[in-house]
Design a protein around this motif. Sequence first.
Motif, PDB file in Angstrom:
ATOM      1  N   SER A 132       1.093  -1.200   0.184  1.00  0.00           N
ATOM      2  CA  SER A 132       0.215   0.093   0.087  1.00  0.00           C
ATOM      3  C   SER A 132       0.754   1.270   0.184  1.00  0.00           C
ATOM      4  O   SER A 132       0.355   2.429  -0.162  1.00  0.00           O
ATOM      5  N   LEU A 133       2.256   1.059   0.262  1.00  0.00           N
ATOM      6  CA  LEU A 133       3.013   2.290   0.213  1.00  0.00           C
ATOM      7  C   LEU A 133       3.705   2.952  -1.079  1.00  0.00           C
ATOM      8  O   LEU A 133       3.983   1.952  -1.956  1.00  0.00           O
ATOM      9  N   THR A 134       3.592   3.942  -1.178  1.00  0.00           N
ATOM     10  CA  THR A 134       4.402   4.694  -2.324  1.00  0.00           C
ATOM     11  C   THR A 134       5.150   6.038  -1.378  1.00  0.00           C
ATOM     12  O   THR A 134       4.722   6.433  -0.394  1.00  0.00           O
ATOM     13  N   HIS A 135       6.138   6.405  -2.335  1.00  0.00           N
ATOM     14  CA  HIS A 135       6.961   7.610  -1.496  1.00  0.00           C
ATOM     15  C   HIS A 135       7.174   8.763  -2.438  1.00  0.00           C
ATOM     16  O   HIS A 135       7.652   8.672  -3.922  1.00  0.00           O
ATOM     17  N   LEU A 136       6.989   9.709  -2.129  1.00  0.00           N
ATOM     18  CA  LEU A 136       7.146  11.433  -2.876  1.00  0.00           C
ATOM     19  C   LEU A 136       8.622  11.801  -2.622  1.00  0.00           C
ATOM     20  O   LEU A 136       8.882  11.670  -1.173  1.00  0.00           O
ATOM     21  N   VAL A 137       9.388  11.970  -3.533  1.00  0.00           N
ATOM     22  CA  VAL A 137      10.608  12.938  -3.315  1.00  0.00           C
ATOM     23  C   VAL A 137      10.744  14.018  -4.071  1.00  0.00           C
ATOM     24  O   VAL A 137      10.433  13.953  -5.358  1.00  0.00           O
ATOM     25  N   VAL A 138      10.882  15.012  -3.420  1.00  0.00           N
ATOM     26  CA  VAL A 138      10.925  16.370  -4.292  1.00  0.00           C
ATOM     27  C   VAL A 138      12.266  16.902  -4.004  1.00  0.00           C
ATOM     28  O   VAL A 138      12.772  17.129  -2.916  1.00  0.00           O
ATOM     29  N   CYS A 139      12.720  17.370  -5.121  1.00  0.00           N
ATOM     30  CA  CYS A 139      14.299  17.920  -5.389  1.00  0.00           C
ATOM     31  C   CYS A 139      14.253  19.334  -5.847  1.00  0.00           C
ATOM     32  O   CYS A 139      13.222  19.665  -6.786  1.00  0.00           O
ATOM     33  N   ASP A 140      15.045  20.141  -5.430  1.00  0.00           N
ATOM     34  CA  ASP A 140      15.526  21.446  -6.260  1.00  0.00           C
ATOM     35  C   ASP A 140      16.851  21.434  -6.669  1.00  0.00           C
ATOM     36  O   ASP A 140      17.470  20.057  -6.567  1.00  0.00           O
ATOM     37  N   ALA A 141      17.486  22.409  -7.131  1.00  0.00           N
ATOM     38  CA  ALA A 141      18.988  22.224  -7.604  1.00  0.00           C
ATOM     39  C   ALA A 141      19.858  21.860  -6.804  1.00  0.00           C
ATOM     40  O   ALA A 141      21.062  21.343  -7.034  1.00  0.00           O
ATOM     41  N   ASP A 142      19.567  22.016  -5.372  1.00  0.00           N
ATOM     42  CA  ASP A 142      20.384  21.810  -4.422  1.00  0.00           C
ATOM     43  C   ASP A 142      20.227  20.250  -3.827  1.00  0.00           C
ATOM     44  O   ASP A 142      20.918  19.958  -2.815  1.00  0.00           O
ATOM     45  N   GLY A 143      19.119  19.376  -4.161  1.00  0.00           N
ATOM     46  CA  GLY A 143      19.230  18.482  -3.548  1.00  0.00           C
ATOM     47  C   GLY A 143      17.710  18.141  -3.195  1.00  0.00           C
ATOM     48  O   GLY A 143      16.837  18.720  -3.504  1.00  0.00           O
ATOM     49  N   VAL A 144      17.499  16.998  -2.220  1.00  0.00           N
ATOM     50  CA  VAL A 144      16.122  16.656  -1.904  1.00  0.00           C
ATOM     51  C   VAL A 144      15.811  17.717  -0.818  1.00  0.00           C
ATOM     52  O   VAL A 144      16.325  18.121   0.055  1.00  0.00           O
ATOM     53  N   ARG A 145      14.482  18.224  -1.079  1.00  0.00           N
ATOM     54  CA  ARG A 145      13.923  19.133  -0.321  1.00  0.00           C
ATOM     55  C   ARG A 145      12.770  18.638   0.548  1.00  0.00           C
ATOM     56  O   ARG A 145      12.042  19.287   1.553  1.00  0.00           O
ATOM     57  N   ALA A 146      11.969  17.667   0.056  1.00  0.00           N
ATOM     58  CA  ALA A 146      10.757  17.277   0.786  1.00  0.00           C
ATOM     59  C   ALA A 146      10.493  15.644   0.258  1.00  0.00           C
ATOM     60  O   ALA A 146      10.886  15.323  -0.695  1.00  0.00           O
ATOM     61  N   ILE A 147      10.184  14.971   1.436  1.00  0.00           N
ATOM     62  CA  ILE A 147       9.664  13.619   1.253  1.00  0.00           C
ATOM     63  C   ILE A 147       8.461  13.239   2.038  1.00  0.00           C
ATOM     64  O   ILE A 147       8.039  14.262   2.881  1.00  0.00           O
ATOM     65  N   ALA A 148       7.615  12.316   1.504  1.00  0.00           N
ATOM     66  CA  ALA A 148       6.399  11.868   2.227  1.00  0.00           C
ATOM     67  C   ALA A 148       6.129  10.495   1.826  1.00  0.00           C
ATOM     68  O   ALA A 148       6.149  10.042   0.729  1.00  0.00           O
ATOM     69  N   GLN A 149       5.995   9.646   2.998  1.00  0.00           N
ATOM     70  CA  GLN A 149       5.356   8.214   2.748  1.00  0.00           C
ATOM     71  C   GLN A 149       4.093   8.113   2.811  1.00  0.00           C
ATOM     72  O   GLN A 149       3.295   8.967   3.688  1.00  0.00           O
ATOM     73  N   VAL A 150       3.344   7.600   1.736  1.00  0.00           N
ATOM     74  CA  VAL A 150       2.193   7.685   1.421  1.00  0.00           C
ATOM     75  C   VAL A 150       1.388   6.451   1.299  1.00  0.00           C
ATOM     76  O   VAL A 150       1.682   5.355   0.964  1.00  0.00           O
ATOM     77  N   ARG A 151       0.404   6.207   2.312  1.00  0.00           N
ATOM     78  CA  ARG A 151      -0.667   4.805   2.338  1.00  0.00           C
ATOM     79  C   ARG A 151      -1.484   5.201   1.218  1.00  0.00           C
ATOM     80  O   ARG A 151      -2.532   5.929   1.303  1.00  0.00           O
ATOM     81  N   GLN A 152      -1.948   4.017   0.631  1.00  0.00           N
ATOM     82  CA  GLN A 152      -2.850   4.208  -0.621  1.00  0.00           C
ATOM     83  C   GLN A 152      -4.019   3.310  -0.222  1.00  0.00           C
ATOM     84  O   GLN A 152      -3.823   1.789   0.002  1.00  0.00           O
ATOM     85  N   ILE A 153      -5.360   3.645  -0.100  1.00  0.00           N
ATOM     86  CA  ILE A 153      -6.147   2.699   0.605  1.00  0.00           C
ATOM     87  C   ILE A 153      -7.447   2.824  -0.635  1.00  0.00           C
ATOM     88  O   ILE A 153      -7.809   3.810  -0.946  1.00  0.00           O
ATOM     89  N   ARG A 154      -7.617   1.612  -1.222  1.00  0.00           N
ATOM     90  CA  ARG A 154      -8.782   1.527  -2.200  1.00  0.00           C
ATOM     91  C   ARG A 154     -10.109   1.425  -1.653  1.00  0.00           C
ATOM     92  O   ARG A 154     -10.134   0.712  -0.838  1.00  0.00           O
ATOM     93  N   PHE A 155     -11.024   1.820  -2.028  1.00  0.00           N
ATOM     94  CA  PHE A 155     -12.478   1.523  -1.693  1.00  0.00           C
ATOM     95  C   PHE A 155     -13.202   1.282  -3.114  1.00  0.00           C
ATOM     96  O   PHE A 155     -13.576   2.114  -3.884  1.00  0.00           O
ATOM     97  N   GLY A 156     -12.989   0.107  -3.643  1.00  0.00           N
ATOM     98  CA  GLY A 156     -13.455  -0.360  -4.780  1.00  0.00           C
ATOM     99  C   GLY A 156     -12.445  -0.148  -6.047  1.00  0.00           C
ATOM    100  O   GLY A 156     -11.465   0.168  -5.709  1.00  0.00           O
ATOM    101  N   ARG A 157     -12.914  -0.098  -7.090  1.00  0.00           N
ATOM    102  CA  ARG A 157     -12.037  -0.015  -8.324  1.00  0.00           C
ATOM    103  C   ARG A 157     -11.550   1.538  -8.667  1.00  0.00           C
ATOM    104  O   ARG A 157     -10.525   1.672  -9.196  1.00  0.00           O
ATOM    105  N   TRP A 158     -12.642   2.146  -8.366  1.00  0.00           N
ATOM    106  CA  TRP A 158     -12.275   3.807  -8.967  1.00  0.00           C
ATOM    107  C   TRP A 158     -12.173   4.741  -7.835  1.00  0.00           C
ATOM    108  O   TRP A 158     -11.931   5.972  -8.129  1.00  0.00           O
ATOM    109  N   PHE A 159     -12.160   4.275  -6.538  1.00  0.00           N
ATOM    110  CA  PHE A 159     -11.999   5.303  -5.479  1.00  0.00           C
ATOM    111  C   PHE A 159     -11.040   4.866  -4.316  1.00  0.00           C
ATOM    112  O   PHE A 159     -10.855   3.916  -3.969  1.00  0.00           O
ATOM    113  N   GLY A 160     -10.418   5.963  -3.765  1.00  0.00           N
ATOM    114  CA  GLY A 160      -9.615   5.614  -2.722  1.00  0.00           C
ATOM    115  C   GLY A 160      -9.065   6.958  -1.857  1.00  0.00           C
ATOM    116  O   GLY A 160      -9.611   8.057  -2.306  1.00  0.00           O
TER     117      GLY A 160
END
Length: 356
Positions: free
Chosen positions: A48-76
Amino acid sequence: MTEVSAIHWQTRLEPLAPMQWSDLLAEFADGNFYQTHAYGSVSWGRASLTHLVVCDADGVRAIAQVRQIRFGRWFGVAYVRWGPCVQRRSEPWHACAFREALRSLACEFVHRRRWVLRVIPNLFQEDEQASTALQVLQQLGFQKDASAIPYRTIRVDLESPLEEVRKRLDGKWRNQLNAATRNGLEITEGNESSLFGRFVGLYDEMMSRKRFETSVDVREFLRIQEHLAPPEKMRVALAGQSGQLHAGVVTTAVGDTGIYLLGATGQEGLKSKASYLLQWRMIEYLKSVGCRFYDLGGINPEANPGVYHFKSGMGGLEVHQLGRFELGASEARRRLLHWAERWQRALHSWRQNILR
């Protein structure tokens, strides 16, 4: 605040391996236990996990671990607990990176997938960054979820010398600490799973004695401990005498704020005041590894006045988390999410009653 247009951002959103994520998380002062790969994998499932990494010219500036929860096929719902992390160690909190991280998550989960994005920032109303964070959330269209009770805790400032930290203790609390020190208790500390296992035994004994229900699964914490990277391991401290455990505490020191996660007191510990000595030992440990604060793990003066009285004697300040914020493609989507969650809770409660 720096103009967003003046920064060229690069973002990626993909599942990262545990060590990759742990190395990134270690770079952030606002990194925390709830953003560790081990916590997400054990509590929610690695798939269920995915990870966001945000960089600028000087390197990594933001990160976030995201939990993905599905409710049916089209929604979550995409859920970020105590994130995104945007304060690199020895650097200020980065408002523009906070905005870009939320904007990137909204683009993927709200605008492309038509899900709801739910975020609990790792910020408290009393923090100097709080007003800026609230402004960013409002500008991006997030709404505060009034149904969620914000986390409330006491936070002990560890930046002062230990002598000053001790002076801030309530007089009665300090007297109990002095008494516990004179009782000749044997202290064992470390992060080994075997030590955690001994704590679990004491915790079970306490729960059997008190006979009250809790949502805390102490064995889940043990499984998390086994998966945490070495620098992220929880700290376990046990106090005993003549081979008998009196009390135990479990804390985490990910990021610049230690958190009191679990505590247990045996029958003998009530007499020896072992919990006072263990909490002071945790203060000493957290300060030694560079933590700026000690979060005492939540308070509820009305429902649990005894624990509140104990924690309020430790010389900290009461703080209130910003809360839980949501962004959906429409208000109907948010309502649909809340309805689905209520239905799931009702189904779970019905199953539990059947099993009884």
